[in-house]
Design a protein around this motif. Structure first.
Motif, short mmCIF file in Angstrom:
data_model
loop_
_atom_site.label_atom_id
_atom_site.label_comp_id
_atom_site.label_asym_id
_atom_site.label_seq_id
_atom_site.Cartn_x
_atom_site.Cartn_y
_atom_site.Cartn_z
N GLN A 265 92.39 40.90 -4.33
CA GLN A 265 91.66 40.14 -3.31
C GLN A 265 92.56 39.92 -2.03
OE1 GLN A 265 92.08 36.46 -6.11
NE2 GLN A 265 90.13 36.28 -6.41
N VAL A 266 93.81 40.10 -1.82
CA VAL A 266 94.58 40.28 -0.82
C VAL A 266 95.56 41.27 -0.98
CG1 VAL A 266 96.47 38.90 0.51
CG2 VAL A 266 94.72 37.58 -0.70
N VAL A 267 95.62 42.02 0.16
CA VAL A 267 96.35 43.27 0.25
C VAL A 267 97.24 43.15 1.32
CG1 VAL A 267 96.76 45.74 0.84
CG2 VAL A 267 94.88 45.19 -0.93
N ILE A 268 98.56 43.30 0.99
CA ILE A 268 99.67 42.93 2.03
C ILE A 268 100.13 44.48 2.69
CG2 ILE A 268 101.84 42.31 2.67
CD1 ILE A 268 101.45 40.11 0.11
N ARG A 318 87.37 50.06 0.75
CA ARG A 318 87.53 49.45 -0.85
C ARG A 318 87.07 48.10 -0.88
NH1 ARG A 318 91.10 52.60 -4.08
NH2 ARG A 318 91.91 54.52 -3.32
N GLY A 319 86.65 47.45 0.23
CA GLY A 319 86.11 45.98 0.11
C GLY A 319 86.95 44.96 -0.06
N VAL A 320 88.39 45.12 0.06
CA VAL A 320 89.22 44.12 -0.07
C VAL A 320 89.00 42.83 0.72
CG1 VAL A 320 91.58 43.12 0.13
CG2 VAL A 320 91.02 45.36 -0.93
N PRO A 321 88.73 41.50 0.27
CA PRO A 321 88.41 40.41 1.15
C PRO A 321 89.31 40.14 2.07
CG PRO A 321 88.06 39.99 -1.20
CD PRO A 321 88.69 41.32 -1.23
N VAL A 322 90.77 40.36 1.95
CA VAL A 322 91.68 39.53 2.98
C VAL A 322 92.73 40.73 2.99
CG1 VAL A 322 93.23 37.85 3.61
CG2 VAL A 322 91.04 37.17 2.56
N ARG A 323 93.22 41.11 4.21
CA ARG A 323 94.22 41.92 4.48
C ARG A 323 95.21 41.19 5.29
NH1 ARG A 323 92.18 45.60 7.57
NH2 ARG A 323 93.08 44.88 9.43
N MET A 338 96.45 37.81 9.53
CA MET A 338 95.16 38.01 8.52
C MET A 338 93.93 38.32 9.14
SD MET A 338 93.68 34.78 6.30
CE MET A 338 93.07 34.09 7.74
N SER A 339 93.18 39.41 8.36
CA SER A 339 92.14 39.96 8.68
C SER A 339 91.05 39.77 7.54
CB SER A 339 92.25 41.43 9.20
OG SER A 339 93.13 41.60 10.19
N ARG A 341 87.56 40.73 5.68
CA ARG A 341 86.66 41.88 5.64
C ARG A 341 85.43 41.84 6.37
NH1 ARG A 341 83.84 45.58 6.06
NH2 ARG A 341 83.20 47.09 4.66
N LEU A 342 84.87 40.73 6.79
CA LEU A 342 83.59 40.76 7.63
C LEU A 342 84.07 39.90 8.88
CD1 LEU A 342 80.89 39.93 4.98
CD2 LEU A 342 81.34 42.24 6.45
N GLY A 343 85.31 39.89 9.04
CA GLY A 343 85.64 38.86 10.21
C GLY A 343 85.98 39.75 11.58
N GLU A 344 86.22 39.07 12.58
CA GLU A 344 86.47 39.83 13.87
C GLU A 344 87.81 39.44 14.35
OE1 GLU A 344 83.75 39.43 16.67
OE2 GLU A 344 81.82 40.61 15.61
N GLY A 345 88.94 40.43 14.61
CA GLY A 345 90.03 40.08 15.14
C GLY A 345 91.06 39.45 13.91
#
Length: 454
Positions: A265-268, A318-323, A338-339, A341-345
């Motif tokens: 769900q979150v990749v660091i 790979r579609g991870v929701p939050v990076r 924080m980025s 997956r469908l956000g900007e900036g």
């Protein structure tokens, strides 16, 4: 041919190519050694595991128990090739006939998680392969009313899983006579719309009447002492749902996974080189541990031979929701970038409050995906009253049309437009009129969803 920087064909250019490339590039599957088969890779299988666990929990909560049809005994394969079967009605029907003798044995509520085999002329990963994974429920009841309650219970379960877990806004409805499961009295389905406007049958539930009970001798002694045939049901949802998730939410950058089905769900991503990388690695793992203890599936990308930019693109694919990006400067400020997956900036997130903040973001992302997919479906569903409107509507989405119910008319519609009746929506308002194609009186008392499908 146009490609983005990771080599995925844009959806608008060739949706089929986009899908076929993505399932391999995102390392969900590989082709099996036997024609028409697939090997599900760990990342793809984890998506299925998360979906399977949720379905299994819901099935058990409704009083069903799991069983399994054996295919090996005595150290060797059984002489009868039971493993090669499209569904298990015949095998389970025989066992039900053996296990059921009295009304006290009913209802019998069985479920099986299995792999089944079907011949597919044109295999497509997850959607249509020679062998696939699924669950199949098989139940027996004293009468039609109880069996129909079961049939609709399973349908509601599938609709809930699709909407709440996969963020797919499926439409629940009944199949027309021409689309029923062979041997069924009534067939119900949940239909999802993919981002190319096509429909995907995402789960089915069948009321079989006494047809299978008669064939296999599934009888019980009623309270009166008379022998009666049981009323049976069967219902199934398969790993094609993974394909549905891909095609409902994905974009030109790759997968877009609902958080409830995301392996990570979150990749660091630690930022820095040499000593700097070493400074942030331990805090990155500490952050991941805190997130995991709060129920968030977090992962630290420790691939030191790859640049941060490559990692960003890879996790987008790979579609991870939050990076989260964590570098020395971020660490000094007590934040991570924080980025979505469908956000900007990018936006800073406090390391101290990261678990609560990310739980909120993941929940909001899950809800947003369902809203986005619902809006897309509604925008591509047209109520039509003429054949010209019908043919135009099914080119890009679904047509809501009145229909005579004649199989010959269904076949003509399919031949001319490639569209088939997907379902008669359960929540559709009552309406009478004339068939959109042949002008005979409509047969179902409401409009039917027509669309091209997978």
């Amino acid at each position: 041919m146009a490609r983005d920087e990771r080599g995925v064909t844009p959806q608008s250019e060739d949706f089929s190519a986009w899908y076929n490339e993505l399932v391999f590039k995102a390392e969900l599957v590989d082709r099996g050694p036997v024609r028409g088969t697939m090997v599900i890779r760990p990342y793809g299988y984890r998506i299925w595991e998360l979906l399977q666990a949720d379905i299994d929990r819901r099935i058990k909560e409704t009083g069903h128990v799991n069983a399994y049809v054996v295919t090996h005994a005595g150290g060797k394969e059984l002489e009868e090739p039971l493993i090669v079967r499209p569904t298990s009605e015949t095998v389970i029907g025989e066992m039900m006939a053996k296990w059921i003798s009295s009304h006290r044995d009913l209802p019998m509520l069985l479920n099986q998680w299995a792999n089944v085999v079907r011949w597919e002329l044109r295999p497509r990963m997850f959607l249509r392969t020679t062998e696939f994974l699924w669950q199949e429920g098989h139940t027996a009841h004293v009468d039609e009313d109880d069996a129909m309650r079961e049939t609709l219970l399973a349908l509601d379960l599938y609709a809930s899983v699709a909407r709440e877990v996969a963020a797919m806004p499926v439409v629940a409805g009944e199949k027309t006579a021409g689309e029923r499961f062979p041997g069924a009295r009534r067939t119900y389905t949940v239909e999802g719309m993919m981002r190319d406007g096509r429909a995907l049958q995402s789960g089915t539930s069948h009321y079989l009447g006494t047809n299978f009970a008669t064939a296999f001798g599934i009888q019980y002694a009623a309270e009166s002492g008379e022998l009666e045939y049981a009323h049976t049901t069967s219902w199934g949802m398969s790993a094609r749902m993974v394909g549905g998730v891909i095609m409902t939410h994905g974009d030109d950058k790759g997968l877009v996974l609902p958080p409830l089905l995301a392996p990570y769900q979150v990749v660091i991503v630690p930022i820095g080189r040499g000593e700097q990388a070493g400074q942030v690695l331990a805090p990155a793992h500490e952050l991941a541990g805190r997130l995991q203890r709060n129920g968030i599936r977090a992962h630290v990308d420790t691939r030191t031979h790859l640049s941060p930019g490559f990692k960003f693109n890879d996790w987008e694919l790979r579609g991870v929701p939050v990076r989260l990006e964590l570098g020395p400067r971020d660490l000094a400020e007590g934040t991570a970038l924080m980025s979505l997956r469908l956000g900007e900036g990018k936006m800073p997130v406090s390391l101290d409050s990261a678990p609560a903040r990310l739980q909120f973001e993941l929940s909001a992302f899950q809800e947003m995906l369902l809203r986005r997919a619902t809006a897309f479906r509604d925008e591509h569903t047209l109520t039509v009253s003429s054949w010209g409107e019908f043919t135009e509507a099914v080119k890009t989405g679904w047509a809501l049309a009145l229909h005579c119910g004649q199989p010959s008319c269904e076949e003509a519609i399919k031949a001319e437009t490639s569209a088939t009746p997907r379902c008669i929506p359960l929540d559709g308002p009552p309406e009478e009129g004339r068939c959109v194609r042949c002008d005979l009186p409509s047969a179902y008392g409401k409009r039917i969803i027509f669309g091209r499908s997978y």
